[in-house]
Design a protein around this motif. Structure first.
Motif, PDB file in Angstrom:
ATOM      1  N   TYR A 196      -8.213  -6.222 -31.203  1.00  0.00           N
ATOM      2  CA  TYR A 196      -8.176  -6.593 -29.506  1.00  0.00           C
ATOM      3  C   TYR A 196     -10.418  -7.254 -29.142  1.00  0.00           C
ATOM      4  O   TYR A 196      -9.987  -8.092 -28.070  1.00  0.00           O
ATOM      5  CB  TYR A 196      -7.959  -5.551 -28.525  1.00  0.00           C
ATOM      6  N   LYS A 197     -10.860  -7.440 -29.819  1.00  0.00           N
ATOM      7  CA  LYS A 197     -12.321  -6.936 -29.838  1.00  0.00           C
ATOM      8  C   LYS A 197     -12.290  -9.000 -29.909  1.00  0.00           C
ATOM      9  O   LYS A 197     -12.915  -9.728 -28.876  1.00  0.00           O
ATOM     10  CB  LYS A 197     -13.143  -6.451 -30.580  1.00  0.00           C
ATOM     11  N   VAL A 198     -11.765  -9.382 -31.286  1.00  0.00           N
ATOM     12  CA  VAL A 198     -12.026 -10.741 -31.012  1.00  0.00           C
ATOM     13  C   VAL A 198     -10.940 -11.440 -30.489  1.00  0.00           C
ATOM     14  O   VAL A 198     -11.505 -12.430 -29.597  1.00  0.00           O
ATOM     15  CB  VAL A 198     -11.370 -10.658 -33.064  1.00  0.00           C
ATOM     16  N   ASN A 199     -10.059 -11.015 -29.826  1.00  0.00           N
ATOM     17  CA  ASN A 199      -9.312 -11.569 -28.905  1.00  0.00           C
ATOM     18  C   ASN A 199      -9.614 -11.545 -27.228  1.00  0.00           C
ATOM     19  O   ASN A 199      -8.674 -12.335 -26.311  1.00  0.00           O
ATOM     20  CB  ASN A 199      -7.326 -11.524 -29.013  1.00  0.00           C
ATOM     21  N   ALA A 200     -11.235 -11.046 -27.128  1.00  0.00           N
ATOM     22  CA  ALA A 200     -10.743 -10.327 -26.122  1.00  0.00           C
ATOM     23  C   ALA A 200     -10.688 -10.333 -24.833  1.00  0.00           C
ATOM     24  O   ALA A 200      -9.825 -10.381 -23.869  1.00  0.00           O
ATOM     25  CB  ALA A 200     -11.996 -11.695 -25.121  1.00  0.00           C
ATOM     26  N   LYS A 201      -9.211  -9.511 -25.397  1.00  0.00           N
ATOM     27  CA  LYS A 201      -8.786  -8.415 -24.525  1.00  0.00           C
ATOM     28  C   LYS A 201      -9.363  -6.674 -24.292  1.00  0.00           C
ATOM     29  O   LYS A 201      -8.198  -6.031 -24.102  1.00  0.00           O
ATOM     30  CB  LYS A 201      -6.756  -8.044 -25.161  1.00  0.00           C
ATOM     31  N   VAL A 202     -10.564  -6.930 -25.220  1.00  0.00           N
ATOM     32  CA  VAL A 202     -10.785  -4.950 -24.451  1.00  0.00           C
ATOM     33  C   VAL A 202     -10.683  -4.873 -23.251  1.00  0.00           C
ATOM     34  O   VAL A 202     -12.310  -5.771 -23.039  1.00  0.00           O
ATOM     35  CB  VAL A 202     -11.679  -4.865 -25.752  1.00  0.00           C
ATOM     36  N   LEU A 203     -10.364  -4.592 -22.429  1.00  0.00           N
ATOM     37  CA  LEU A 203     -10.453  -4.345 -20.666  1.00  0.00           C
ATOM     38  C   LEU A 203     -11.384  -3.101 -20.784  1.00  0.00           C
ATOM     39  O   LEU A 203     -12.436  -3.557 -19.947  1.00  0.00           O
ATOM     40  CB  LEU A 203      -9.136  -4.229 -19.872  1.00  0.00           C
ATOM     41  N   ASP A 204     -11.706  -1.804 -20.833  1.00  0.00           N
ATOM     42  CA  ASP A 204     -12.305  -1.090 -21.159  1.00  0.00           C
ATOM     43  C   ASP A 204     -12.863   0.240 -21.779  1.00  0.00           C
ATOM     44  O   ASP A 204     -11.925   0.017 -22.593  1.00  0.00           O
ATOM     45  CB  ASP A 204     -12.007  -0.541 -19.636  1.00  0.00           C
ATOM     46  N   VAL A 205     -14.008   0.367 -21.821  1.00  0.00           N
ATOM     47  CA  VAL A 205     -13.737   2.004 -23.312  1.00  0.00           C
ATOM     48  C   VAL A 205     -13.923   3.117 -22.551  1.00  0.00           C
ATOM     49  O   VAL A 205     -15.275   2.802 -21.170  1.00  0.00           O
ATOM     50  CB  VAL A 205     -14.974   1.205 -23.609  1.00  0.00           C
TER      51      VAL A 205
END
Ligand SMILES: Nc1ncnc2c1ncn2[C@@H]1O[C@H](COP(=O)(O)OP(=O)(O)O)[C@@H](O)[C@H]1O
Ligand SMILES: [Mg+2]
Length: 250
Positions: free
Chosen positions: A39-48
């Motif tokens: 998800y990080k590599v594909n810029a799919k992380v929206l929030d942490v």
């Protein structure tokens, strides 16, 4: 519809909710579903969210917003074992247990997230756990809200109502604290973070343990922050609200 199906591959077992992932999906794809790096590599992380570990809000391959949480140990043991749970203890199956409890609570109509999948990765002595669940859209936890403003009496009553219902349903929340209580955009209350929680008889002892833990979390935040909009008076309104919901016959 079935409540779950199970896929396995080389020391990995995953419980899957067919409401969200079809049983025909390749095992590899299901394993990848948990992979935060993907998800990080594909810029799919929206929030942490930073708690004991990190809780990720990601956009999943089906374009849903979902929460991924890895299980970490706390306290001194955590310093030594990190995310490793000893495989010969039944209690090490953290993610599977939380998945089942979330399903049970959903069926009871409690305001909790829907589980999507839970994963165990086994080595000789240890188990590592992960869970994925649906995001409850548009929420803020009480820690965030109270850092900005006071709660209205109606909101305090709603928290009391939700917490009392949980107790009445016989759910022991082992970490009932202000960051595990959320409000959504329509001002509905939700409760999250059911690691180590169980369904059991809630006697006086358990009731007070949970209420006291919640109280300590308000006090701790109040101590640590300059701006924290919560008072003893607010708590004195919350207590009877929890009690009356707990004692009410629905
Ligand atoms: N299903 C969910 N929907 C929306 N927000 C969530 C959800 N689950 C967790 N959160 C947010 O993420 C934070 C951390 O998640 P939580 O499950 O409590 O893990 P931990 O406390 O172990 O870090 C919560 O305080 C809440 O703000
Ligand atoms: Mg939490």
């Amino acid at each position: 519809m079935k409540e779950k199906f199970i896929v396995k591959k080389k020391g990995i077992s995953i419980v899957v909710n067919p409401e969200f992932i079809p049983e025909t999906t390749e095992v590899e794809k299901i394993i990848e579903y948990f992979d935060v790096n993907e998800y990080k590599v594909n810029a799919k992380v929206l929030d942490v969210h930073y708690g004991r570990g990190k809780t990720y809000l990601v956009q999943d391959p089906y374009n849903r917003r979902v929460i991924i949480r890895h299980y970490w140990r706390g306290g001194l043991i955590g310093k030594v074992l990190g995310d490793k749970f000893l495989s010969f203890f039944g209690s090490s199956h953290r993610a599977f247990r939380e998945y089942d409890l979330l399903q049970t609570m959903k069926k009871m109509g409690l305001p909790v997230p829907k589980p999507i999948a839970a994963k165990e990765e086994r080595s000789l002595f240890f188990i590592r756990n992960d869970i994925v669940m649906m995001e409850i859209p548009g929420t803020k936890n009480l820690g965030e809200i109270l850092s900005a403003r006071r709660l209205t009496d109606e909101e305090i009553a709603k928290i009391g109502d939700a917490v009392g219902k949980l107790f009445k349903a016989g759910i022991y929340h082992s970490d009932l604290n202000i960051n595990n209580i959320l409000f959504d955009g329509a001002d509905n209350v939700w409760i999250v973070d059911f690691d180590k929680c169980v369904q059991r008889t809630i006697g006086k002892k358990q009731y007070h343990e949970m209420v006291n833990r919640l109280k300590r979390s308000f006090d701790k935040f109040k101590e640590e922050r300059n701006n924290f909009y919560w008072s003893e008076y607010d708590f004195s309104k919350l207590l009877p609200a929890i009690k009356s919901s707990y004692e009410k016959n629905y």
